[in-house]
Motif scaffolding. Structure first.
Motif, mmCIF file in Angstrom:
data_model
loop_
_atom_site.group_PDB
_atom_site.id
_atom_site.type_symbol
_atom_site.label_atom_id
_atom_site.label_comp_id
_atom_site.label_asym_id
_atom_site.label_seq_id
_atom_site.Cartn_x
_atom_site.Cartn_y
_atom_site.Cartn_z
ATOM 1 N N LEU A 35 0.782 -1.274 0.029
ATOM 2 C CA LEU A 35 -0.134 -0.037 -0.133
ATOM 3 C C LEU A 35 0.870 1.191 0.106
ATOM 4 O O LEU A 35 0.609 2.202 -0.840
ATOM 5 N N ALA A 36 1.983 1.178 0.704
ATOM 6 C CA ALA A 36 2.711 2.359 0.900
ATOM 7 C C ALA A 36 3.385 2.749 -0.414
ATOM 8 O O ALA A 36 3.475 3.755 -1.065
ATOM 9 N N ALA A 43 3.895 5.868 -5.634
ATOM 10 C CA ALA A 43 3.860 5.866 -7.022
ATOM 11 C C ALA A 43 2.525 6.964 -7.427
ATOM 12 O O ALA A 43 2.878 7.491 -8.430
ATOM 13 N N ARG A 44 1.539 7.219 -6.856
ATOM 14 C CA ARG A 44 0.532 7.861 -7.175
ATOM 15 C C ARG A 44 0.522 9.143 -6.821
ATOM 16 O O ARG A 44 -0.227 10.142 -7.412
#
Length: 95
Positions: free
Chosen positions: A23-24, A29-30
């Motif tokens: 998740l991190a 990345a987003r």
């Protein structure tokens, strides 16, 4: 019927860090690059190490600050400095 807690807890302990890392990575990345708010960055640099809570003289506001700084060295010699700071405020008002 009782819930089998031990197998669920072991699965969470086994796969939880992997899921958190995934998740991190996706969040990183987003993330869109933006300019850093220099005023907020300077305020975070002024926070002293440890936790500190202060109360206003009228008793309606409590402010808290915290900072955690550590240098972490890997066995191959590379290192990372970890610097986390926190500013918080809780204000109670009768309405």
């Amino acid at each position: 019927m009782p819930i089998p807690v031990v197998p669920i807890a072991s699965a969470v302990l086994k796969y939880g860090p992997l899921a958190a890392a995934a998740l991190a990575t996706v969040a990183y990345a987003r993330a869109k690059p933006r300019a850093v708010n220099q005023t907020a960055d300077d305020l975070m640099d002024d926070v002293s190490d440890g936790m500190e809570f202060t109360r206003a003289p009228d008793g309606h506001q409590v402010n808290g600050t915290g900072r955690y700084r550590r240098a972490v060295r890997m066995p191959n010699g590379t290192g990372v400095e970890l610097d986390m700071s926190l500013l918080g405020r809780v204000r109670l008002r009768r309405i």
